[in-house]
Design an enzyme around this catalytic site. Structure first.
Site, mmCIF file in Angstrom:
data_model
loop_
_atom_site.group_PDB
_atom_site.id
_atom_site.type_symbol
_atom_site.label_atom_id
_atom_site.label_comp_id
_atom_site.label_asym_id
_atom_site.label_seq_id
_atom_site.Cartn_x
_atom_site.Cartn_y
_atom_site.Cartn_z
ATOM 1 N N THR A 203 0.822 -1.218 0.000
ATOM 2 C CA THR A 203 0.000 0.000 0.000
ATOM 3 C C THR A 203 0.849 1.258 0.000
ATOM 4 O O THR A 203 1.788 1.373 0.786
ATOM 5 C CB THR A 203 -0.879 0.016 1.269
ATOM 6 O OG1 THR A 203 -1.754 -1.088 1.208
ATOM 7 C CG2 THR A 203 -1.678 1.314 1.374
ATOM 8 N N ARG A 231 -13.145 -8.790 -0.312
ATOM 9 C CA ARG A 231 -12.567 -8.233 0.923
ATOM 10 C C ARG A 231 -12.028 -6.817 0.695
ATOM 11 O O ARG A 231 -11.332 -6.549 -0.273
ATOM 12 C CB ARG A 231 -11.440 -9.153 1.398
ATOM 13 C CG ARG A 231 -10.699 -8.664 2.650
ATOM 14 C CD ARG A 231 -9.441 -7.904 2.315
ATOM 15 N NE ARG A 231 -8.701 -7.521 3.520
ATOM 16 C CZ ARG A 231 -7.694 -6.639 3.520
ATOM 17 N NH1 ARG A 231 -7.315 -6.067 2.406
ATOM 18 N NH2 ARG A 231 -7.080 -6.339 4.631
ATOM 19 N N GLY A 233 -9.828 -3.745 2.755
ATOM 20 C CA GLY A 233 -9.060 -3.395 3.944
ATOM 21 C C GLY A 233 -9.363 -1.971 4.361
ATOM 22 O O GLY A 233 -10.412 -1.400 4.040
ATOM 23 N N ASP A 234 -8.413 -1.388 5.052
ATOM 24 C CA ASP A 234 -8.573 -0.013 5.556
ATOM 25 C C ASP A 234 -8.339 1.045 4.484
ATOM 26 O O ASP A 234 -8.833 2.170 4.583
ATOM 27 C CB ASP A 234 -7.570 0.227 6.683
ATOM 28 C CG ASP A 234 -6.128 0.008 6.204
ATOM 29 O OD1 ASP A 234 -5.877 -1.006 5.510
ATOM 30 O OD2 ASP A 234 -5.263 0.847 6.500
ATOM 31 N N THR A 254 -0.760 1.608 6.920
ATOM 32 C CA THR A 254 -0.469 0.430 6.106
ATOM 33 C C THR A 254 -0.391 -0.782 7.028
ATOM 34 O O THR A 254 -0.255 -0.639 8.241
ATOM 35 C CB THR A 254 0.823 0.617 5.289
ATOM 36 O OG1 THR A 254 1.030 -0.532 4.458
ATOM 37 C CG2 THR A 254 2.035 0.818 6.172
ATOM 38 N N GLY A 255 -0.490 -1.948 6.441
ATOM 39 C CA GLY A 255 -0.454 -3.165 7.252
ATOM 40 C C GLY A 255 -1.815 -3.844 7.278
ATOM 41 O O GLY A 255 -2.637 -3.640 6.382
ATOM 42 N N GLY A 257 -5.193 -4.415 7.410
ATOM 43 C CA GLY A 257 -6.267 -3.439 7.332
ATOM 44 C C GLY A 257 -7.392 -3.642 8.332
ATOM 45 O O GLY A 257 -7.954 -2.677 8.860
HETATM 46 N N1 ASP Z 1 -3.673 -1.979 4.500
HETATM 47 C C1 ASP Z 1 -3.761 -2.809 3.334
HETATM 48 C C2 ASP Z 1 -4.984 -3.677 3.434
HETATM 49 O O1 ASP Z 1 -5.254 -4.205 4.489
HETATM 50 C C3 ASP Z 1 -2.554 -3.670 3.116
HETATM 51 C C4 ASP Z 1 -1.220 -3.092 3.473
HETATM 52 O O2 ASP Z 1 -1.069 -1.905 3.648
HETATM 53 O O3 ASP Z 1 -0.265 -3.875 3.605
HETATM 54 O O4 ASP Z 1 -5.620 -3.873 2.425
#
Ligand code: ASP
Length: 343
Positions: A203, A231, A233-234, A254-255, A257
């Site tokens: 992201t 699905r 995410g955030d 990021t991460g 979500g």
């Molecule tokens: N935040 C993103 C999601 O969950 C993925 C990411 O940033 O690694 O879709």
């Protein structure tokens, strides 16, 4: 048992104890501090190129909103595991993209579950500017994009994504992997690829302040690799993956979500800045909240926040080691390793 049921019945996370790092928990605020305007910051090593794209506007006195759109478009055009049409598909083999954008007046736009469009961030901006809505999803978002003149790209996987998907299908495991960056770049869900450097970011979240002192932000992703179809995410969710309050500051995430959504991550960071915390300490407090909510399962997920305040100060924080962010201002251009709370 078929793959779908296996996934639905399997636990996403294993239970391992939390190790909080004394050093980082006791860390004082805040090196490196970057001050000034214009300034742009963005997530991961891909942010270095993205910031250059943003600087084409910011460096000429342009608007932060134009900068954050142009900046992340650079990443959407690059081949990567997790942003743009070249990214990893969902578990049914389709690339689905999520993006959002927010300006200095609480205007915001978002698209999610969007297929076959190269620049979801630009569609998100059109949603913001040309509709009375904030968010369009799926076929409706695609229909809107086409009506706005965006090209419908072929529905095909990039060679890297095809290879990764074929590998993934052999086991069809649905298991989050902590995304970290190493000397060869980083990427979640494709360890063999990031070992040889093919997959170098995920992201891209970006926030910027222009010479007028106005803030804007953008966030774009293909989300979690091999995710369940549908699905989100955030990243496309205002308040979770991105938030901008022009009186206070802006933040992006990021991460994992799901764990950003459940605590309204980026909004939380901005609210901590409103209370007077520096960007770095605001991100740290938000990360500590994620860890508190997740309990021992926080060991197995990565979440990172990145923030910029009205003074032009920046900061980031992550659960785990390995998150970095790119900073560009008049006198600095660098990748900064964020602090973290767990070893
Ligand atoms: N935040 C993103 C999601 O969950 C993925 C990411 O940033 O690694 O879709």
């Amino acid at each position: 048992m078929n793959t779908r049921r296996k996934f639905l019945q399997s636990s996403l996370f294993s239970s391992i104890g939390i190790v909080l790092t004394k050093k980082t928990l006791g860390a004082s605020d805040s090196y490196p501090t970057v001050k000034g305007k214009p300034i742009v910051i963005s997530t991961w090593d891909a942010g270095l190129n993205a910031n250059k794209g943003a600087w084409n506007h910011l460096g000429k006195g342009g608007r932060a909103l134009d900068a954050v759109e142009a900046g992340v478009m650079v990443t959407e055009s690059e081949q990567s595991c997790c942003v743009g049409l070249g990214a990893n598909p969902d578990r049914d083999g389709f690339v689905t993209l999520d993006a959002c954008i927010m300006d200095d007046k609480f205007n915001c736009g978002s698209v999610a579950f969007l297929e076959r469009i190269k620049h979801p961030i630009s569609v998100a901006r059109r949603v913001m500017e040309k509709t009375p809505h904030v968010m369009l999803v799926g076929s409706g978002a695609q229909q809107f994009a086409v009506a706005e003149g965006f090209t419908l790209e072929p529905q095909e996987l990039s060679p890297d994504a095809k290879h990764a998907y074929e590998e993934w299908l052999k086991k069809s495991e649905y298991k989050p992997v902590i995304n970290i960056e190493n000397s060869k770049g980083h990427g979640p869900f494709a360890p063999s690829q990031f070992d040889n450097g093919e997959w170098n970011h995920d992201t891209i979240g970006m926030v910027a302040m222009d010479t007028d002192g106005n803030l804007s932000g953008s966030c774009t992703t293909s989300g979690m690799g091999f995710k369940m179809r549908g699905r989100l995410g955030d990243s496309p969710i205002i308040g979770a993956g991105l938030y901008v309050d022009n009186e206070v500051g802006a933040a992006t995430a990021t991460g994992q979500g799901e764990d950003v959504i459940r605590m309204a991550g980026s909004h939380t960071v901005v609210e901590y800045m409103r209370q007077g915390l520096s960007p770095e300490m605001a991100c740290k407090k938000a990360i500590e909240r994620v860890v508190k909510i997740k309990g021992e399962k926080a060991k197995d997920i990565q979440v990172a926040f990145l923030a910029l305040n009205k003074k032009g100060e920046v900061g980031g924080y992550a659960i785990h080691k390995g998150f970095s962010y790119a900073v560009k201002s008049n006198d600095r251009e660098e990748l900064v390793k964020a602090k973290y709370v767990m070893d």
